[in-house]
Enzyme design. Sequence first.
Site, PDB file in Angstrom:
ATOM      1  N   ASP B   7      -0.628 -44.764 -24.455  1.00 53.21           N
ATOM      2  CA  ASP B   7      -1.289 -45.798 -23.658  1.00 53.21           C
ATOM      3  C   ASP B   7      -2.790 -45.486 -23.603  1.00 53.21           C
ATOM      4  O   ASP B   7      -3.170 -44.399 -23.181  1.00 53.21           O
ATOM      5  CB  ASP B   7      -0.656 -45.754 -22.251  1.00 53.21           C
ATOM      6  CG  ASP B   7      -1.223 -46.785 -21.317  1.00 53.21           C
ATOM      7  OD1 ASP B   7      -1.993 -47.638 -21.786  1.00 53.21           O
ATOM      8  OD2 ASP B   7      -0.902 -46.742 -20.120  1.00 53.21           O
ATOM      9  N   ASP B 109      -2.585 -52.287 -25.775  1.00 54.31           N
ATOM     10  CA  ASP B 109      -3.000 -50.888 -25.601  1.00 54.31           C
ATOM     11  C   ASP B 109      -1.830 -49.932 -25.379  1.00 54.31           C
ATOM     12  O   ASP B 109      -2.049 -48.791 -25.030  1.00 54.31           O
ATOM     13  CB  ASP B 109      -3.979 -50.789 -24.424  1.00 54.31           C
ATOM     14  CG  ASP B 109      -3.365 -51.239 -23.124  1.00 54.31           C
ATOM     15  OD1 ASP B 109      -2.387 -51.994 -23.168  1.00 54.31           O
ATOM     16  OD2 ASP B 109      -3.854 -50.828 -22.056  1.00 54.31           O
ATOM     17  N   GLU B 110      -0.617 -50.396 -25.537  1.00 51.23           N
ATOM     18  CA  GLU B 110       0.541 -49.540 -25.272  1.00 51.23           C
ATOM     19  C   GLU B 110       1.509 -49.577 -26.442  1.00 51.23           C
ATOM     20  O   GLU B 110       1.841 -50.655 -26.930  1.00 51.23           O
ATOM     21  CB  GLU B 110       1.310 -50.087 -24.067  1.00 51.23           C
ATOM     22  CG  GLU B 110       0.899 -49.532 -22.740  1.00 51.23           C
ATOM     23  CD  GLU B 110       1.743 -50.133 -21.634  1.00 51.23           C
ATOM     24  OE1 GLU B 110       2.893 -49.711 -21.465  1.00 51.23           O
ATOM     25  OE2 GLU B 110       1.251 -51.056 -20.965  1.00 51.23           O
TER      26      GLU B 110
END
Lengths: 91, 415
Positions: B7, B109-110
Amino acid sequence: MKIVAKPIKTLAVFQYDDGTPMPYKFKIKGGGSDPEEETTVTVGNILRCDRTRIAGKESIVYHCQSFIGDMEKRYELKYIIPECRWVLYKM
Amino acid sequence: MLVFHVDANSAYLSWTAAALLEDGYDVDLRTIPSAIAGDPNNRHGIILTKSIPAKKYGIMTGESLMEARKKCPGLIVHPPDYDLYLDCSEAMYSILYEYTPQIQRYSVDENFCDMSRCPEAVRDPVGVANEIKERIKHELGFTVNIGIGNNKLCAKMAGELKKPDMIHTLWPEEIEDKLWPLPVRELFMVGRATEKKLKKFGINTIGDLAKAQPEFLKGFLHSHGILVHQYANGIDNTEVTVNDEVMQKGLGNGLTYAYDLQTAEEIAKELLALCERVGARLRRKKCAAGLVTVHLRSSDLRGYSHQLKLPGHIGTTDEIFETAKALASEMWRGEPIRAMSVSVSEFCREDEVQLSMFDKTGREKNERLDHTVDNIRKIFGERSIFRGTFANLDISPIQGGVNDGNYLMMGGFKT
């Protein structure tokens, strides 16, 4: 060395083997007293070149050494591949 | 199973900060009170993400720029740059891909990475996680948190433990010490509403939830109760699904306007502009839709929606627009409208649509026309061709969408 990221006009040659562009000469504005005046620098020596991807932007960074005026200086040029743009990266 | 949850820390902000530093910007946004927010002049002045120093001023994601500036007058604000974020996300993915192809891109973003088939990682999970974290930091210029666990849930919870630039593990034997003392709200899938209900019964920590009787939870949370009880005990049997295999269930497009829409004609035009993109996205997925939903929000921010289950499936912009327009005019009460969205779901494959006796004539012609227009827009840009009804108007002919809809956050991914 500090990041300056100033745009430059560049003349480059491309390597025989993998076609990597190598800076040959560049022009930069604002070297002297007149901010519009261009200074021409011939890239004397390329000590190393590295591919980087900072912030996802593929670039090639060149560690160079040239005579600017009568002083020999170290600096870094950067070619930002997706934007096809050259900058004086660090000085 | 061995899962890593990777993350990016305050993704938008650190990506913008990394790019600015490369452009010679003299301060690192991550070290000063700063935020990424939409353009305040365009009514999109909402804090999308903030730096850790800005958090200390009590600035929260989702609040307006005006409120944030009241709390911290010196706040440095930068606009979002979605192309940059897509590049950063791609670069992060490409590093992870060197370790495993089993990656689920959970959002921009993960990522969940199934490392079970990476012998190096099985032997020394923390060592490999550390290598990935350091490589991302040095090669890409931003920091990540990596959570390590036996399943996706444990990996995700581990990743959330302490930020930034950290690696945490959450093995089954660590659940009691690391997970259970946390407030119940921290648990994945426990939102504001569930938290409120749980607190009423004295369940304040994840540990309380884990020890509660599942039948008791089922009584007031239904099947969700069983799910959160399993999560509290670190049980999650879902696989890391590579995104190409994810079946998208619906898609839509919406916009909050800078002014209020007053007349039926105005609403219809804006609706058409929204439908243009819905239609294009639907066709890009090679799907046809069986359900159309329209959501309206009036200027006093009250929202309501209507949906229509169609007898067959539709795929052309015209058909979507006709249905959406009928739905909108049915429910519109005549008040000024601030925001609208159109969404479609219940997909079937475009080439499997059942023809009907009652289809409108000219359907095939319309389909061909839409495909041609889609291709023209793909090659020459989306403003290269638009409907005559938008000529000489201030209304943009295609509206909504971030980054041409080809954006992870919007449910798509770079192909």
